[in-house]
Design a protein around this motif. Structure first.
Motif, PDB file in Angstrom:
ATOM      1  N   LEU A 196     -78.083   8.589 -52.804  1.00 42.92           N
ATOM      2  CA  LEU A 196     -77.278   9.486 -53.180  1.00 42.92           C
ATOM      3  C   LEU A 196     -76.656  10.116 -52.010  1.00 42.92           C
ATOM      4  O   LEU A 196     -75.369  10.570 -52.236  1.00 42.92           O
ATOM      5  N   ALA A 197     -77.122  10.177 -50.810  1.00 37.12           N
ATOM      6  CA  ALA A 197     -76.671  10.852 -49.578  1.00 37.12           C
ATOM      7  C   ALA A 197     -75.242   9.849 -49.295  1.00 37.12           C
ATOM      8  O   ALA A 197     -74.378  10.301 -48.864  1.00 37.12           O
ATOM      9  N   GLN A 198     -75.799   8.813 -49.256  1.00 36.28           N
ATOM     10  CA  GLN A 198     -74.666   7.783 -48.792  1.00 36.28           C
ATOM     11  C   GLN A 198     -73.519   7.790 -49.899  1.00 36.28           C
ATOM     12  O   GLN A 198     -72.221   8.063 -49.574  1.00 36.28           O
ATOM     13  N   ALA A 199     -73.828   7.870 -51.167  1.00 41.90           N
ATOM     14  CA  ALA A 199     -72.496   8.009 -52.236  1.00 41.90           C
ATOM     15  C   ALA A 199     -71.887   9.370 -52.204  1.00 41.90           C
ATOM     16  O   ALA A 199     -70.671   9.427 -52.539  1.00 41.90           O
ATOM     17  N   GLU A 200     -72.596  10.446 -51.690  1.00 42.51           N
ATOM     18  CA  GLU A 200     -71.914  11.594 -51.600  1.00 42.51           C
ATOM     19  C   GLU A 200     -71.507  11.907 -50.186  1.00 42.51           C
ATOM     20  O   GLU A 200     -70.896  13.232 -50.001  1.00 42.51           O
ATOM     21  N   HIS A 201     -71.704  11.233 -49.183  1.00 37.01           N
ATOM     22  CA  HIS A 201     -71.237  11.181 -47.946  1.00 37.01           C
ATOM     23  C   HIS A 201     -71.793  12.455 -47.321  1.00 37.01           C
ATOM     24  O   HIS A 201     -71.112  13.537 -46.747  1.00 37.01           O
ATOM     25  N   CYS A 202     -73.104  12.592 -47.476  1.00 33.53           N
ATOM     26  CA  CYS A 202     -73.585  13.560 -46.884  1.00 33.53           C
ATOM     27  C   CYS A 202     -75.229  13.438 -46.110  1.00 33.53           C
ATOM     28  O   CYS A 202     -75.503  12.163 -46.300  1.00 33.53           O
ATOM     29  N   SER A 203     -75.979  14.005 -45.375  1.00 32.00           N
ATOM     30  CA  SER A 203     -77.028  13.888 -44.902  1.00 32.00           C
ATOM     31  C   SER A 203     -78.305  13.731 -45.924  1.00 32.00           C
ATOM     32  O   SER A 203     -78.059  14.531 -46.880  1.00 32.00           O
ATOM     33  N   GLN A 204     -79.485  12.981 -45.539  1.00 35.22           N
ATOM     34  CA  GLN A 204     -80.412  12.961 -46.433  1.00 35.22           C
ATOM     35  C   GLN A 204     -81.131  14.258 -46.795  1.00 35.22           C
ATOM     36  O   GLN A 204     -81.439  14.672 -47.529  1.00 35.22           O
ATOM     37  N   PRO A 205     -81.131  15.272 -45.422  1.00 37.37           N
ATOM     38  CA  PRO A 205     -81.793  16.633 -45.575  1.00 37.37           C
ATOM     39  C   PRO A 205     -80.876  17.470 -46.732  1.00 37.37           C
ATOM     40  O   PRO A 205     -81.439  18.031 -47.529  1.00 37.37           O
ATOM     41  N   THR A 206     -79.667  17.187 -46.633  1.00 35.40           N
ATOM     42  CA  THR A 206     -78.718  18.059 -47.471  1.00 35.40           C
ATOM     43  C   THR A 206     -78.983  17.510 -49.189  1.00 35.40           C
ATOM     44  O   THR A 206     -79.197  18.298 -49.892  1.00 35.40           O
ATOM     45  N   MET A 207     -79.156  16.292 -49.383  1.00 30.29           N
ATOM     46  CA  MET A 207     -79.319  15.586 -50.518  1.00 30.29           C
ATOM     47  C   MET A 207     -80.472  15.986 -51.201  1.00 30.29           C
ATOM     48  O   MET A 207     -80.864  16.357 -52.400  1.00 30.29           O
TER      49      MET A 207
END
Length: 162
Positions: free
Chosen positions: A55-66
């Protein structure tokens, strides 16, 4: 039928119009959850069951953010976590029935906003949109075939069933 010239900027123009339309619809949609959460619900629906990293990769965000976004969605009972059967250290995220309802409601609201615009078009323009949908479906089918890790589904079949 006219063939597109090799240097024709149709790709750039298509992306520009899609982005601008999406931005306009987003601005005029009544959101029942924050936009970031709505985007995650949509990604979970597409990748389900999904890992936080996916999900983080798909949304271009960090794992902590996701992780924080998913935690908020879980607190609202819109998503559920389950142990990954392949890797017990990881969890898989899926939509709950309530999450599916919220996502469906958001999509209906966005469609309502677009339909209000389409209603203002002339019949020939509406037919042109129907024809363009067929071409866009083929474009998306080709995109999914080229992508690894994304569902290999036929967009044109999805459109005809809705």
């Amino acid at each position: 039928m006219d063939e597109l010239a090799a240097g024709d900027p149709v790709g750039a123009e298509l992306l520009d119009r899609i982005v601008r339309l999406n931005r306009w619809v987003t601005h005029h949609t009544t959101w029942t959850v924050p936009l970031a959460q709505a985007r995650v619900l949509s990604q979970v629906n597409e990748l389900e069951p999904a890992r936080i990293g996916d999900l983080a990769q798909a949304e271009h965000c960090s794992q902590p953010t996701m992780t924080a976004l998913v935690q908020r969605l879980q607190e609202q009972q819109l998503v559920a976590r389950a142990v990954d059967p392949v890797d017990a250290r990881a969890t898989r995220i899926s939509l709950t029935p309530q999450g599916r309802r919220v996502l469906a409601d958001l999509r209906r609201e966005r469609a309502r906003v677009v339909e209000s615009l389409i209603a203002e078009l002339q019949p020939a323009q509406r037919q042109g949109l129907r024809d363009a949908l067929q071409a866009l479906s083929g474009l998306l089918d080709a995109a999914y075939r080229q992508s690894s890790g994304l569902p290999n589904q036929s967009v044109s079949k999805e459109l005809s069933s809705s």
